[in-house]
Design an enzyme around this catalytic site. Structure first.
Site, short mmCIF file in Angstrom:
data_model
loop_
_atom_site.label_atom_id
_atom_site.label_comp_id
_atom_site.label_asym_id
_atom_site.label_seq_id
_atom_site.Cartn_x
_atom_site.Cartn_y
_atom_site.Cartn_z
N HIS A 125 -25.74 -5.06 22.27
CA HIS A 125 -25.70 -5.27 20.82
C HIS A 125 -25.87 -3.91 20.15
CE1 HIS A 125 -26.07 -7.57 17.06
NE2 HIS A 125 -26.83 -6.55 16.69
N CYS A 126 -24.95 -3.58 19.26
CA CYS A 126 -24.93 -2.26 18.62
C CYS A 126 -25.31 -2.39 17.15
CB CYS A 126 -23.55 -1.62 18.77
SG CYS A 126 -23.42 0.01 18.00
N ILE A 127 -26.38 -1.73 16.75
CA ILE A 127 -26.80 -1.80 15.35
C ILE A 127 -25.83 -1.07 14.43
CG2 ILE A 127 -29.24 -1.99 15.97
CD1 ILE A 127 -29.55 0.94 15.08
N ASN A 131 -23.04 -5.85 15.37
CA ASN A 131 -22.28 -6.81 16.15
C ASN A 131 -22.51 -6.52 17.63
OD1 ASN A 131 -20.54 -8.90 16.71
ND2 ASN A 131 -18.69 -7.86 16.02
#
Length: 282
Positions: A125-127, A131
């Site tokens: 999960h990439c801030i 998403n």
């Protein structure tokens, strides 16, 4: 809680950095060093504009595109002879079942605590995109990082060229102070940004060559240790060989590997394994 698809502060920060670096590179560095209306200036401005457009397009795709949703009706077919290997829980040996989503997990799928659902072939999960990076938006994410690294290097070269070519005299400092400050700020910003993106790109190239996700890499470290402890050899089941691994992620057409498209291969519910390539028993 910031849900996927919502514009967040990190997303605004990324877009601001892209716009700021683009403006400084084209309208200050190129204009000051080569001139925007010279052949070299126009060529560099056009090339950098193309890079910026690709970065914005692929970044937007990574942000808004669903990483891959597990169908509620998915059930592992244990009786099909050509069915892939079935991943099981570490404890108990049962098929992987998500208690929160109330459905079985396909191979390589994981539950994201931030998105609050299971994601197909989840990498992380990439801030920065608010998403997950998963099956359906992984290529868009990868292509964005690839072209972002090229754009950062191109920008850095142009800024250094302008800074070294146009060393101001004492009487010129007041009139060009704002431009020089913008160049310095942009150069300072590009140094850690280029390094971070290059490391990220190198990491994902390493993963692609082995057909792994970030989660699978960390799980593989533990699996390798346990296998060696038992006197066995662990082999990542989805490693098909370098070329097959590449086309699994980037597509079968080599000419389109670096094309800024977000196309993905397959449904994300089944993946080829090394066992599929093994010759059938005699």
């Amino acid at each position: 809680m910031n849900r996927p698809g919502y514009i967040t502060l990190p997303i605004i920060t990324v877009m601001f950095c892209i716009c700021y670096v683009y403006y400084t590179t084209v309208f200050i560095a190129i204009e000051g060093w080569l001139g925007l209306f010279t052949a070299a200036g126009l060529a560099n401005a056009a090339a950098y504009t193309a890079l910026a457009v690709i970065c914005i397009a692929t970044y937007t795709a990574a942000v808004v595109k669903d990483p891959g949703r597990v169908p509620a009706s998915f059930v592992p077919d244990m009786e099909r002879p050509n069915s892939p290997i079935h991943e099981i829980k570490r404890k108990g040996g049962d098929l992987r079942y998500c208690q929160k989503c109330c459905h079985y997990k396909p191979p390589r799928a994981h539950h994201c605590r931030v998105c609050k659902r299971c994601v197909l072939r989840m990498d992380h999960h990439c801030i920065w995109i608010n998403n997950c990076v998963g099956h359906e938006n992984y290529k868009a994410f990868l292509i964005f990082v690839f072209y972002a690294v090229i754009a950062c290097i191109h920008s850095f070269v142009l800024i250094v060229g302008d800074a070294t070519q146009n060393v101001p005299n004492k009487e010129e400092i007041p009139s060009n102070d704002s431009s020089r400050t913008s160049l310095i700020i942009c150069g300072v910003l590009l140094c850690p940004l280029t390094l971070a993106l290059a490391i990220l790109l190198g990491w994902h190239i390493y993963l692609i060559l082995q057909n792994k996700t970030t989660i699978e890499h960390h799980e593989g470290v533990r699996a390798t240790w346990l296998a060696e402890k038992a006197g066995n050899i662990y082999r990542h089941p989805y490693n098909l060989g370098i070329y097959q691994n590449l086309i699994t992620i980037l597509g079968p057409n080599v000419c389109c590997w670096f094309w800024p498209s977000s196309n993905y291969i397959g449904s994300g519910l089944r993946f080829r394994t090394a066992y599929d390539l093994s010759p059938p028993p005699v």
